[in-house]
Motif scaffolding. Structure first.
Motif, mmCIF file in Angstrom:
data_model
loop_
_atom_site.group_PDB
_atom_site.id
_atom_site.type_symbol
_atom_site.label_atom_id
_atom_site.label_comp_id
_atom_site.label_asym_id
_atom_site.label_seq_id
_atom_site.Cartn_x
_atom_site.Cartn_y
_atom_site.Cartn_z
ATOM 1 N N GLU A 28 34.337 33.835 42.671
ATOM 2 C CA GLU A 28 35.563 34.603 42.960
ATOM 3 C C GLU A 28 35.109 36.022 43.134
ATOM 4 O OE1 GLU A 28 38.716 36.129 39.634
ATOM 5 O OE2 GLU A 28 37.599 34.594 39.089
ATOM 6 N N GLN A 29 34.135 36.569 42.569
ATOM 7 C CA GLN A 29 33.759 38.270 42.911
ATOM 8 C C GLN A 29 33.318 38.272 44.418
ATOM 9 O OE1 GLN A 29 30.521 39.040 40.401
ATOM 10 N NE2 GLN A 29 31.717 39.367 38.528
ATOM 11 N N ILE A 32 36.483 38.487 46.534
ATOM 12 C CA ILE A 32 37.126 39.690 46.262
ATOM 13 C C ILE A 32 36.640 40.755 47.133
ATOM 14 C CG2 ILE A 32 37.654 41.536 44.953
ATOM 15 C CD1 ILE A 32 38.328 39.280 42.540
ATOM 16 N N GLN A 33 35.096 40.491 47.257
ATOM 17 C CA GLN A 33 34.341 41.588 47.960
ATOM 18 C C GLN A 33 34.578 41.362 49.583
ATOM 19 O OE1 GLN A 33 32.479 44.058 46.789
ATOM 20 N NE2 GLN A 33 32.073 44.686 48.909
ATOM 21 N N CYS A 35 37.341 40.283 51.007
ATOM 22 C CA CYS A 35 38.692 40.949 50.988
ATOM 23 C C CYS A 35 38.553 42.549 51.305
ATOM 24 C CB CYS A 35 39.494 40.588 50.014
ATOM 25 S SG CYS A 35 40.013 38.784 50.133
ATOM 26 N N LYS A 36 37.597 43.003 50.520
ATOM 27 C CA LYS A 36 37.499 44.351 50.504
ATOM 28 C C LYS A 36 37.011 44.908 51.836
ATOM 29 C CE LYS A 36 35.857 48.274 47.725
ATOM 30 N NZ LYS A 36 35.296 48.605 46.447
ATOM 31 N N ALA A 42 41.022 45.884 48.050
ATOM 32 C CA ALA A 42 41.388 44.762 47.520
ATOM 33 C C ALA A 42 41.622 44.728 45.861
ATOM 34 C CB ALA A 42 39.834 43.497 47.266
ATOM 35 N N ASP A 43 42.455 45.727 45.727
ATOM 36 C CA ASP A 43 42.759 45.862 44.410
ATOM 37 C C ASP A 43 44.085 45.017 44.166
ATOM 38 O OD1 ASP A 43 41.188 48.247 43.986
ATOM 39 O OD2 ASP A 43 42.643 49.390 44.746
ATOM 40 N N VAL A 45 44.183 41.753 45.392
ATOM 41 C CA VAL A 45 43.917 40.664 45.711
ATOM 42 C C VAL A 45 43.516 39.579 44.510
ATOM 43 C CG1 VAL A 45 42.003 39.157 46.810
ATOM 44 C CG2 VAL A 45 42.813 41.300 47.879
ATOM 45 N N HIS A 46 43.991 38.375 44.324
ATOM 46 C CA HIS A 46 43.647 37.538 43.503
ATOM 47 C C HIS A 46 43.205 36.321 43.769
ATOM 48 C CE1 HIS A 46 46.317 40.337 41.055
ATOM 49 N NE2 HIS A 46 47.089 40.109 42.022
ATOM 50 N N VAL A 47 42.002 35.817 43.342
ATOM 51 C CA VAL A 47 41.593 34.558 43.504
ATOM 52 C C VAL A 47 41.923 33.435 42.505
ATOM 53 C CG1 VAL A 47 39.332 33.451 44.021
ATOM 54 C CG2 VAL A 47 39.618 35.921 44.633
ATOM 55 N N VAL A 58 43.068 32.310 47.958
ATOM 56 C CA VAL A 58 43.096 33.638 47.755
ATOM 57 C C VAL A 58 44.497 34.401 48.061
ATOM 58 C CG1 VAL A 58 42.062 35.825 48.560
ATOM 59 C CG2 VAL A 58 40.538 33.603 48.503
#
Length: 397
Positions: A28-29, A32-33, A35-36, A42-43, A45-47, A58
């Motif tokens: 998950e992390q 998100i990384q 996406c960033k 990526a504030d 963004v949800h997984v 995502v």
């Protein structure tokens, strides 16, 4: 893809002992990384990951606007209505992001995040595993001798046996099996740093626990240990069961139990004594095998004067003072040992015979004086009687 991912997570969980939840969190992390790195932020963004099937999705929260200025945060009304015909300006929509759209750099960074998390968890698992057996005895295999230190493999991690924790005279060869006491486990960025010892008194205690069932189940307690590694050890034991002999249980049939410990310590001598709440008795036992005439202990000052027969003085003190030194450590008392002659000359010791002899002499003297007084009284009475009879005879004449 989800099946391959699930199988990979199962293998990691078994081999590395890392929970699947932790690995899913790492994925998950990483997403998100990614996406960033891809969108610059990526504030929003949800997984979502299904722990059973390992399917993941995502999503990004985007606001519906007329003209898009920030594609990472906004979506045009036209594009929004393609997904939801009821979409209006100002609505917030969940827009799915396809991970395959990420660039090579974003994908590589995501991979690094997962690997870093796996390494961190692996170090944490190892640290927790060996920290849990700190102050215990384990069997390791000598890997190599590094100068004056020795590297010992404990299974999943290597430990260091420093020069200060080695018994003088002991040598180690690669692939040799050796029992060591885990002294300390430190958490470092490179993994747990494990320090082990062959000189710590705790090694003797744990060895007796492994050899003596009564010590292991708590029937017999090891109250105190004093050790000079490689030479001699004294232990004081106490039995919580009046029917169990503490010393006998530790010695074993024909000395089998204590013999096993001595062999593991390469011939180190071990004295086993009975613990006693009375400091004088404890000190007397601690000076074994020397015989003791008297012990005068001061519990408040933690000092004691011990009187031994003249021919036992050297045995009580021991070679280079070892026996007295170990007895002092075992009991916690500062012990001053004197021979019977020295104690008498210094006026520190009067035995029971002297006191009884003096009392007997006093009693004999008192009895002799009483007898003399009685005889004197009898003589006086006889003299007075004779005088009276003579006076009466003269009067009659």
């Amino acid at each position: 893809m989800s099946r391959d991912l699930r199988d990979a997570l199962d293998v990691l969980e078994k081999e590395k002992n890392i929970s699947k939840d932790t690995l899913l969190e790492a994925i998950e992390q990483s997403l998100i990384q990614a996406c960033k790195n891809h969108f610059g932020k990526a504030d929003n963004v949800h997984v979502m990951i299904d722990p059973e099937t390992c399917d993941f999705s995502v999503y990004a929260d985007r606001t519906v606007v007329e003209h898009v200025e920030d594609p990472a945060l906004e979506i045009s009304l036209v594009d929004a209505q393609k997904t939801n015909t009821n979409a209006e300006i100002g609505d917030v929509m969940k827009v799915e992001i396809q991970s395959k759209e990420f660039g090579r750099i974003a994908t590589q960074n995501a991979k690094n995040v997962i690997l870093q998390k796996i390494r961190e968890e692996e170090r944490k698992v190892l640290y927790d595993q060996y920290y849990g057996i700190e102050k215990e005895v384990v069997t390791g295999i000598v890997q190599r001798v590094m100068g004056k230190n020795v590297s010992i493999n404990l299974g999943k991690a290597d430990a260091v046996l420093t020069e200060n924790e080695q018994v003088k005279g002991e040598t180690f060869q690669p692939t040799e099996r050796v029992k060591v006491y885990i002294l300390e486990v430190k958490d470092t960025p490179k993994g747990p740093r494990i320090l082990v010892s062959r000189t710590h008194p705790g090694l003797v205690k744990r060895l007796f626990e492994s050899e003596v069932a009564e010590v292991r189940d708590g029937t017999v307690e090891i109250k105190s240990i004093a050790r000079e590694a490689g030479s001699r050890t004294k232990i004081a034991v106490w039995s919580n069961d009046p029917d169990v002999d503490a010393v006998g249980a530790c010695v074993g049939m024909n000395g089998a139990r204590v013999g096993a410990v001595v062999n593991e310590l390469h011939g180190e001598k071990i004295d086993i004594i009975n613990w006693d709440e009375n400091p004088a008795i404890l000190i007397e036992n601690a000076l074994s095998p020397a015989k003791v005439i008297a012990v005068m202990a001061d519990p408040d000052e933690k000092t004691a004067l011990v009187v031994v027969p003249d021919y036992q003085l050297s045995l009580a003190i021991g070679k280079e003072g070892q026996n007295a030194r170990l007895a002092a450590r075992l009991t916690g008392f500062k012990i001053d040992i004197k021979s019977e002659t020295q104690a008498r000359e210094s006026g520190d010791f009067y035995d029971d015979y002297d006191e009884e002899h003096e009392e007997a002499e006093e009693e004999m003297t008192e009895e002799a004086v009483s007898e003399e007084l009685e005889e004197a009284e009898e003589d006086t009475e006889e003299t007075e009687t004779e005088a009276e009879e003579t006076a009466d005879g003269d009067a009659e004449e």
